[in-house]
Write an enzyme that holds these catalytic residues in place. Structure first.
Site, PDB file in Angstrom:
ATOM      1  CG  HIS A  67      -0.225  -0.137   2.527  1.00 44.72           C
ATOM      2  ND1 HIS A  67       0.182  -1.358   3.026  1.00 44.72           N
ATOM      3  CD2 HIS A  67       0.151   0.782   3.446  1.00 44.72           C
ATOM      4  CE1 HIS A  67       0.777  -1.190   4.181  1.00 44.72           C
ATOM      5  NE2 HIS A  67       0.786   0.101   4.468  1.00 44.72           N
ATOM      6  CB  CYS A 187       9.891  -6.873  29.047  1.00 42.33           C
ATOM      7  SG  CYS A 187      11.107  -5.535  28.965  1.00 42.33           S
TER       8      CYS A 187
END
Length: 686
Positions: A67, A187
Site C-alpha cells: 500500500h 518486560c
C-alpha cells in the site's frame, strides 16, 4: 468512502506476475493505469515499492497488502490479484497467493489506512480467504471485498461466532464510533521489549480509523500512569506483559486482552482487533476488582494458567531485583578499583572505624590480626566505603527477589512476608533458591488470606496488619521447621559443585550459559542465566565470578556480531537492519543483549542459532581461561573488574566473529527472499 473503490477491471485471477514483490507490484500498478485509476504506473509502483522496502507487507493466511500514497492516484483504489505462482512478501507463513494493492492520493489523509484496517480485520477470517480463493470470476471477488469494506449494496453475510473471527468483530461497532483502548506493556528488565511493544501497538493503531490508543509503559524509566479520566473513558485494555501489572485494580471491570509482551510486537493488529471485539462483547473477560483495598492483586486470577502466573511472578521478582544487583555489583567493582582487591578482607573495619579525619595506613588491625593493604589513606578509605555500600545493596538481592515475587502474586500484602522469607533464606544459607521458594509461598498464602471473607470491622486491617503478620509467621515457621535445611543443602551442593569445576566440566557449563544468554535475547531463558550468575556473585568465590564473566561476555556477543555482519555483507540486510547495525555494537559493548532483538524478530531462524553458537564459543573460552568478573553489568566499562582481561577479550572477539560469519553464511546460502526483496527495492529507489 467511495462506492467503487474496486471494480472487476481491477481484479486479476490465477495469473503469474513474476517471482518477487517488485514484479507483482509493477503488474498491479499497470492494472490500475489500464483501468484509468492511475496516471503513471511507474510512479505508483515506485511509491508502493518504497513502502514495501520499509517493512514487508505479508500477513498471515498467504496474503500480502502492499500500500502507499501516490501522486499518480486521484481517488482511493484497490487492485487485487490471485496469483497462480505465490510470491514471498515476508509473511509469517510463507509466500502469498492473494495480493491487494491499496493506493490513495498523496494528499488524501488516511483513506488507504482506513481501507487497510478494514481489510486487515477481514483477513483474519478463514472463510473470507477461502471465498476469495474459490471465486470463479472478478465480479464475485468485487462483491466479497465490497461486503467487508461496507460498500456493498447487498446485506453483509453473517460472520458466525468462530474464535478465528473474533478480530473482525470491529465491524459490529456503530459506524463512525471511535473506541478508546488502553495498553500496558512491560518486560522483566523494562529496557527493550517494553518499548518495542508500545511502538508496535501505537503504529498499528494509527492505521485503524475507529481506535484511539493510549499506552502506559511500565519500563525502567519513570512511569507516567494514565490519568483517571482516560481510564474512565476507556472501552477495553490490553495487558502485554511478562511481569505483573502495577496497580491493576485501576482497570477493574474493563474488558481485557492479555498476553506476553512479545505477542504485541509480533501481532499488534490482532491484539487491537481482539480488544475492539471485547469492547462490544458483554461476555468478554474483564479485569477483576481486588478482594481487599490494600493490594493491587497483580497476580490475581485473570484467566492465565497457573504456570503463566508463576512465570510472571518470578520475572517480576527478577525485574525488581536487577537494580539491586546492578547498583551493588558496580559499587563493589568501584571499591576494588579505588581501594585494591585486598579490600575484601577488611572493608567493614575500614568503613566504620575510620573517617576523612582519621584515614587508615597500610597496616590495619582486623579481628585482632594486623593486616597489610596495598593502598592506604584516602584511596583505601573511599574504596572501603564504596565496597561496604555495595555489600549492603547486594545483601538485599534475595530478599528483593522473594518480596517482589510475592508482590506479583498477592499485591502489597505480600511484600513484607516475601522480604521476611528472603531474609530468613539468606540467614539459614538457602540463598536464591530459598528466595524463589519463599517468594512463591508468601505470595500464595497472602493471596489465599486476601480472598477470605471477614467482618467489615476486620477487613480494613487485613492488608496492612493481619495478612502480613500471618503470612510472615507461616513462611518463617515453614523455613525454620521444614524447608530451610533441605534448601540449604541444595544450595551448598550447588556451590560445592561450582567450586569443584575445572577443565572440561567448566567449559561445558560455559557453553550452556552462552547458549542460554543468546537464546531469547532478554527473555526468560536469558534472565534465568543472568539470575544464576548474579545470585552467586555476592558470595565472592572464584567459581561464581567465572560464571559472571561467561554470562556477561556471551550476552555482549549478539549485538556486536550483527553490527559486524551488516558491515561484512550489507546487501543481506534490510535498510532498517542496516540502521540498527550502526548502533547495535555500542549496545553490545554495554552488555545490552536486547540490541539484537530487531534482527532476531525479522529473521529468527537464521539469526538466533548463529548467535547461540557464538555465545557458546564465548562462554567456553572464558571458562577455559579462568576469566572472572567482579561486576555484574557494564560490559567494557567495567574491564577493570575482569581478570585476566586478555581471556575476556579473546572470548568476546572469538564469539563475535563466529556469530557474524555464521549469520552471513546463513543469509547467503539460505536466503530470506522477503528481506532480499526489501533490500533490492531500497537500493533501486535510492
Amino acid at each position: 468512502m467511495q462506492q467503487h473503490v474496486i471494480t472487476p477491471e481491477l481484479v486479476r485471477l490465477d495469473q503469474t506476475m513474476g517471482n518477487s514483490p517488485e514484479e507483482v507490484i509493477e503488474h498491479l500498478a499497470s492494472l490500475l493505469q489500464e483501468a484509468g485509476r492511475a496516471d503513471n504506473a511507474t510512479q505508483l509502483a515506485q511509491d508502493a515499492k518504497k513502502r514495501e522496502a520499509k517493512s514487508p507487507t505479508g500477513v498471515p493466511g498467504g496474503v500480502a497488502i502492499p500500500h502507499c500514497r501516490s501522486e499518480a492516484i486521484s481517488t482511493p483504489t484497490l487492485g487485487f490479484a490471485r496469483l497462480a505462482t505465490p510470491v514471498d512478501f515476508g509473511g509469517p507463513d510463507g509466500p502469498a497467493d492473494l495480493v491487494f494493492l491499496i493506493a490513495a492520493p498523496a494528499g488524501g489523509g488516511k483513506e488507504h489506512l482506513k481501507l487497510l484496517s478494514k481489510l486487515a480485520r477481514a483477513l483474519v477470517r478463514k472463510e473470507f480467504l477461502a471465498q476469495l480463493r474459490a471465486a470463479d470470476n472478478p465480479a464475485a471477488i468485487v462483491e466479497l471485498i465490497q461486503e467487508v469494506l461496507g460498500t456493498s449494496e447487498s446485506k453483509p453475510k453473517a460472520q458466525g461466532n468462530a474464535p478465528a473471527q473474533a478480530a473482525s468483530a470491529t465491524n459490529d461497532a456503530p459506524q463512525g464510533q471511535t473506541l478508546t483502548l488502553l495498553a500496558i506493556t512491560a518486560c522483566p528488565t523494562g529496557i527493550a521489549h517494553t518499548y518495542m511493544a508500545a511502538d508496535a501497538l501505537s503504529q498499528a493503531a494509527e492505521q485503524m480509523d475507529n481506535v484511539e490508543l493510549h499506552v502506559e509503559t511500565q519500563g525502567s524509566s519513570s512511569v507516567t500512569p494514565f490519568a483517571p479520566n482516560v481510564i474512565e473513558a476507556a472501552d477495553a485494555v490490553i495487558f502485554a506483559t511478562d511481569v505483573g501489572v502495577k496497580d491493576r485494580e485501576r482497570f477493574a471491570n474493563l474488558p481485557v486482552i492479555e498476553s506476553g509482551v512479545k505477542r504485541a510486537i509480533n501481532e499488534p493488529e490482532v491484539m487491537l482487533n481482539e480488544a475492539v471485539a471485547a469492547a462490544s462483547n458483554p461476555k468478554a473477560r474483564r479485569v477483576q476488582a481486588t478482594a481487599n483495598s490494600g493490594g493491587s492483586k497483580e497476580g490475581a486470577d485473570q484467566g492465565l494458567s497457573t504456570a503463566k502466573k508463576v512465570q510472571q511472578a518470578v520475572m517480576t521478582g527478577v525485574s525488581y531485583m536487577v537494580p539491586f544487583v546492578a547498583a551493588g555489583g558496580l559499587l563493589l567493582a568501584l571499591g576494588f578499583l579505588i581501594g585494591g582487591y585486598d579490600i575484601a578482607n577488611g572493608w567493614k573495619v575500614l568503613a566504620t572505624d575510620y573517617s576523612l579525619g582519621n584515614l587508615p595506613s597500610h597496616e590495619v588491625m582486623v579481628d585482632g590480626e594486623l593486616m597489610r593493604f596495598d593502598r592506604a589513606g584516602l584511596a583505601l578509605y573511599l574504596g572501603a566505603v564504596l565496597f561496604a555500600t555495595g555489600q549492603m545493596a547486594m545483601g538485599f538481592i534475595v530478599a528483593a527477589l522473594s518480596g517482589y515475587i510475592a508482590y506479583a502474586l498477592a499485591g502489597r500484602p505480600g511484600i513484607a512476608p516475601g522480604f521476611v522469607g528472603g531474609a530468613v533464606s539468606v540467614m539459614i544459607g538457602a540463598g536464591f533458591i530459598g528466595g524463589l521458594v519463599t517468594g512463591l509461598l508468601a505470595g500464595v498464602v497472602a493471596m489465599w488470606l486476601a480472598q477470605r471473607k471477614v467482618p467489615r470491622v476486620v477487613a480494613s486491617l487485613m492488608p496492612v496488619v493481619i495478612i502480613p503478620l500471618l503470612t510472615s509467621l507461616i513462611v518463617g515457621l515453614a523455613m525454620f521447621l521444614l524447608l530451610g535445611r533441605p534448601l540449604a543443602g541444595v544450595m551448598t551442593g550447588l556451590q560445592d559443585w561450582l567450586a569443584s569445576m575445572s577443565g572440561s566440566s567448566a567449559v561445558l557449563l560455559g557453553i550452556i550459559l552462552g547458549l542460554m544468554m543468546c537464546f531469547d535475547l532478554g527473555g526468560p531463558v536469558n534472565k534465568a542465566a543472568y539470575l544464576f550468575a548474579t545470585a552467586g556473585l555476592s558470595t565472592g568465590d572464584d567459581a561464581s565470578m567465572k560464571i559472571m564473566a561467561a554470562v556477561m561476555a556471551a550476552g555482549m556477543v549478539p549485538p556486536i556480531a550483527l553490527s559486524l555482519a551488516t558491515l561484512m555483507r550489507k546487501h543481506l540486510f534490510t535498510p532498517a537492519e542496516q540502521e540498527n547495525g550502526k548502533s547495535a555494537w555500542l549496545l553490545g559493548l554495554s552488555f545490552v543483549s536486547e540490541g539484537a532483538i530487531p534482527f532476531a524478530a525479522a529473521d529468527p531462524f537464521r539469526v538466533i542459532p548463529s548467535m547461540m553458537v557464538g555465545g557458546a564459543v564465548t562462554g567456553a573460552i572464558t571458562m577455559a581461561t579462568g576469566t572472572t568478573s567482579r561486576a555484574p553489568h557494564g560490559g567494557i566499562f567495567v574491564l577493570f573488574a575482569i581478570h585476566p582481561l586478555w581471556g575476556f577479550l579473546l572470548a568476546l572477539v572469538a564469539g563475535t566473529i563466529t556469530s557474524a560469519v555464521l549469520v552471513v553464511a546463513a543469509k547467503q546460502f539460505w536466503p530470506n527472499k522477503a528481506l532480499e526483496a526489501s533490500a533490492r527495492a531500497a537500493a533501486t529507489s535510492a
